[in-house]
Design an enzyme around this catalytic site. Sequence first.
Site, PDB file in Angstrom:
ATOM      1  N   THR A  83       0.865  -1.175   0.000  1.00 13.39           N
ATOM      2  CA  THR A  83       0.000   0.000   0.000  1.00 13.39           C
ATOM      3  C   THR A  83       0.896   1.216   0.000  1.00 13.39           C
ATOM      4  O   THR A  83       1.951   1.208   0.641  1.00 13.39           O
ATOM      5  CB  THR A  83      -0.936   0.034   1.223  1.00 13.39           C
ATOM      6  OG1 THR A  83      -1.456   1.362   1.400  1.00 13.39           O
ATOM      7  CG2 THR A  83      -0.235  -0.367   2.496  1.00 13.39           C
ATOM      8  N   ASN A  84       0.500   2.261  -0.722  1.00 12.44           N
ATOM      9  CA  ASN A  84       1.264   3.510  -0.699  1.00 12.44           C
ATOM     10  C   ASN A  84       0.996   4.315   0.562  1.00 12.44           C
ATOM     11  O   ASN A  84       1.926   4.742   1.248  1.00 12.44           O
ATOM     12  CB  ASN A  84       0.913   4.356  -1.922  1.00 12.44           C
ATOM     13  CG  ASN A  84       1.578   3.893  -3.194  1.00 12.44           C
ATOM     14  OD1 ASN A  84       2.700   4.267  -3.499  1.00 12.44           O
ATOM     15  ND2 ASN A  84       0.875   3.054  -3.956  1.00 12.44           N
ATOM     16  N   CYS A 195      -1.365   5.128  -5.575  1.00 13.29           N
ATOM     17  CA  CYS A 195      -2.254   4.302  -4.761  1.00 13.29           C
ATOM     18  C   CYS A 195      -2.317   2.969  -5.476  1.00 13.29           C
ATOM     19  O   CYS A 195      -2.492   2.930  -6.707  1.00 13.29           O
ATOM     20  CB  CYS A 195      -3.631   4.937  -4.641  1.00 13.29           C
ATOM     21  SG  CYS A 195      -4.808   3.882  -3.754  1.00 13.29           S
TER      22      CYS A 195
END
Length: 229
Positions: A83-84, A195
């Site tokens: 996940t960013n 994202c």
Amino acid sequence: MKTIGIIGGMSWESTAHYYAAINRETARRLGGLHSAPILMASLDFAPIESLQREGDWQAAGEILARAARGLQRSGADLVLLATNTMHVVAEAIEAELSVPFLHIVTPTARALRADGIETVGLLGTRFTMEMDFYKERLRGEGLEPLIPEVDRTNLNAIIYEELCRGIVRDASRAIYVEAIDRLRARGAEAVILGCTEIAMLISDDDSPLPVYDTTELHAHAAVAAALAD
């Protein structure tokens, strides 16, 4: 090949993309029926998302650090966070590990620099776009990030209300394409899909700028690290 540990589930849609991307790259490099040795801690995203909204990054970091410790104890030779946005707590995770932690910005920045990009649009959740943790890391890599001046709330809602739920809409794609076009008009030479779900919606075929998919770049970097001596 070393064992790759993945902290995932945020959302599971993008974690599935990670699993596929890592194994495709492993098969490409090794051939035949090879696939990657992977350990995964797939977290429940609902309480994490609640902590995001509350701004309780310390509590969220403790949950992710605990997952990282579990992966290491189970035999992971390196760990990545799928996940960013939650790289906002990357330091808390790294502090708990004695094995390498592969930060998502590193392979993304490396790919941009290799292509001669200096000014890059950044799309993601509102946390990734508006907080400093991601943009400062990019600047440290010699890049100048630009974020949308308008529609950030709408872009964020598309991620959480649609993409994280597996919903892909043409109308939402058009909103992202318009945001990219506005970044292009301000001088962006490319755009980071910052994202892990955005690649469900946008590809090079849709975008007025070259896109850099952080999920694919991160996954390929994990395979390279796992195969390195």
